[in-house]
Design a protein around this motif. Structure first.
Motif, PDB file in Angstrom:
ATOM      1  N   VAL A 190       0.702  -1.394  -0.178  1.00 23.37           N
ATOM      2  CA  VAL A 190       0.037  -0.160  -0.034  1.00 23.37           C
ATOM      3  C   VAL A 190       0.744   1.229  -0.108  1.00 23.37           C
ATOM      4  CG1 VAL A 190      -1.647   1.328   1.248  1.00 23.37           C
ATOM      5  CG2 VAL A 190      -1.868  -1.177   1.202  1.00 23.37           C
ATOM      6  N   VAL A 195      -0.956   8.864  -2.284  1.00 19.76           N
ATOM      7  CA  VAL A 195      -2.203   9.349  -2.398  1.00 19.76           C
ATOM      8  C   VAL A 195      -2.591  10.225  -3.598  1.00 19.76           C
ATOM      9  CG1 VAL A 195      -4.149  10.658  -1.190  1.00 19.76           C
ATOM     10  CG2 VAL A 195      -2.691   9.288   0.108  1.00 19.76           C
ATOM     11  N   ARG A 212      -4.644   5.529  -5.514  1.00 20.11           N
ATOM     12  CA  ARG A 212      -5.105   5.649  -3.980  1.00 20.11           C
ATOM     13  C   ARG A 212      -5.770   6.858  -3.586  1.00 20.11           C
ATOM     14  NH1 ARG A 212      -2.710   5.284   1.601  1.00 20.11           N
ATOM     15  NH2 ARG A 212      -0.595   5.668   0.651  1.00 20.11           N
ATOM     16  N   GLY A 216      -8.663   6.526   1.392  1.00 17.51           N
ATOM     17  CA  GLY A 216      -8.247   5.114   1.279  1.00 17.51           C
ATOM     18  C   GLY A 216      -8.925   4.230   0.371  1.00 17.51           C
ATOM     19  N   ILE A 218      -8.891   2.376  -3.294  1.00 14.75           N
ATOM     20  CA  ILE A 218      -7.929   2.127  -4.061  1.00 14.75           C
ATOM     21  C   ILE A 218      -8.758   1.498  -5.547  1.00 14.75           C
ATOM     22  CG2 ILE A 218      -5.881   0.823  -4.954  1.00 14.75           C
ATOM     23  CD1 ILE A 218      -5.221   0.592  -2.166  1.00 14.75           C
ATOM     24  N   THR A 272     -10.396  -4.171  -6.162  1.00 14.52           N
ATOM     25  CA  THR A 272      -9.306  -4.203  -5.490  1.00 14.52           C
ATOM     26  C   THR A 272      -9.334  -4.604  -3.989  1.00 14.52           C
ATOM     27  OG1 THR A 272      -9.470  -1.666  -4.846  1.00 14.52           O
ATOM     28  CG2 THR A 272      -8.329  -2.290  -6.913  1.00 14.52           C
ATOM     29  N   VAL A 279      -1.428  -4.386  -1.878  1.00 11.64           N
ATOM     30  CA  VAL A 279      -2.815  -4.301  -2.971  1.00 11.64           C
ATOM     31  C   VAL A 279      -2.877  -5.322  -3.791  1.00 11.64           C
ATOM     32  CG1 VAL A 279      -3.751  -2.831  -4.562  1.00 11.64           C
ATOM     33  CG2 VAL A 279      -2.372  -2.042  -2.557  1.00 11.64           C
TER      34      VAL A 279
END
Length: 312
Positions: A190, A195, A212, A216, A218, A272, A279
């Motif tokens: 992750v 972000v 992302r 939070g 994705i 996802t 991920v």
């Protein structure tokens, strides 16, 4: 076996740069047209594929039918009516074609420019044909009509080269469901996904765009734009969408829907999930009930393992 002379000429046309300055000027002019939402209408986003090939069937069909009637004595009036229908319908078809042309690669635009010139020649010849018929010079009108049909044939051949040899208007992401294997694929921790920044990963040698969000969530889409395979990972992220850096197509990150053209097809999207801080993605393939295959089994497994899945 030697390459055909025709293909050699077309390949040479693709590489010929002498008209590039003109192409740049015309492209700028077409892009500047105040079409608003009508631009997507002309691209065919509402239809799911380019509308220009559909629209040209009216003038081509009218002119071909006029040529058939011209082979029979005493049918010049009916043939003239069809010539007029073809001329009236050629304008909107041409506008759709120019709007599509302005968003192509340069090699495609070189062929497209000659395609447009051939069709413009056809329009001029058919206008002359209609004028002659109106003045009672039916024989001359028929000659102009057959010359116009010849120009249409040349334009159609070039249009076919654009569509089938150069893949103009084709969905450049169509093969994704056929080459990505089923099941979950781990693509990184992750922390490797900043972000609100596009990140490029690969699954089965297929490029994937991963974003992302601040909250939070994705999202993952096929990375090559369905319009002309532009790199979405180099695009701009805004308002839950990604904009292609090549021609400006906009896709919704949550499901790949093409919000704005010139793309007429959506991007294949992925489910996802986060497992042990990594991920994982799975190609989204819905059944008739709108649920991904084995959704119930996956739900039970998540309860047992504590895996978190995000479905856009």
């Amino acid at each position: 076996m030697r390459q055909s002379r025709l293909l050699w000429l077309l390949d040479r046309l693709e590489r010929e740069p002498r008209a590039d300055a003109l192409i740049a000027t015309v492209r700028k002019g077409v892009r500047a047209l105040p079409l608003g939402d009508g631009r997507d209408l002309l691209h065919g986003r509402w239809l799911g594929h380019p509308v220009h090939p559909l629209m040209v069937q009216v003038p081509i069909g009218s002119w071909l039918s006029a040529a058939v009637l011209d082979l029979y004595p005493g049918r010049s009036r009916e043939a003239g009516l069809l010539v007029g229908v073809g001329l009236a319908s050629a304008a909107p078809a041409a506008l759709a074609g120019w709007v599509d042309w302005a968003e192509l690669h340069r090699q495609q635009q070189r062929v497209g420019l000659v395609h447009a010139l051939a069709n413009s020649t056809a329009v001029g010849l058919y206008a002359a044909s209609l004028t002659c018929r109106a003045r009672g010079r039916d024989a001359t009108g028929r000659v102009y009509g057959f010359l116009g049909l010849t120009a249409v044939a040349v334009g159609g051949m070039l249009g076919g080269h654009l569509a089938y040899r150069q893949a103009c208007g084709a969905n450049h992401a169509e093969e994704i469901p056929h080459v990505v294997t089923q099941g979950w694929h781990r693509i990184g921790a992750v922390a490797e996904f900043p972000v609100d920044r596009p990140v490029r990963r690969s699954v089965d040698d297929v490029p994937v765009l991963v974003v992302r969000e601040t909250g939070g969530a994705i999202h993952a889409l096929a990375e090559r734009c369905s319009h002309l395979a532009g790199p979405l990972s180099e695009g701009t992220i805004s308002d839950g969408c990604v904009q292609c850096p090549w021609h400006g197509s906009v896709f919704r990150l949550s499901d790949g829907w093409n919000v704005r053209g010139p793309a007429t097809a959506p991007q294949p999207s992925f489910d996802t999930r986060i497992t042990d801080g990594h991920v994982e993605i799975r190609l989204r393939q819905q059944d008739r009930d709108g649920q991904a295959p084995d959704a119930a089994g996956e739900g039970q497994r998540r309860k047992e393992t504590g895996t978190h899945e995000h479905r856009s």
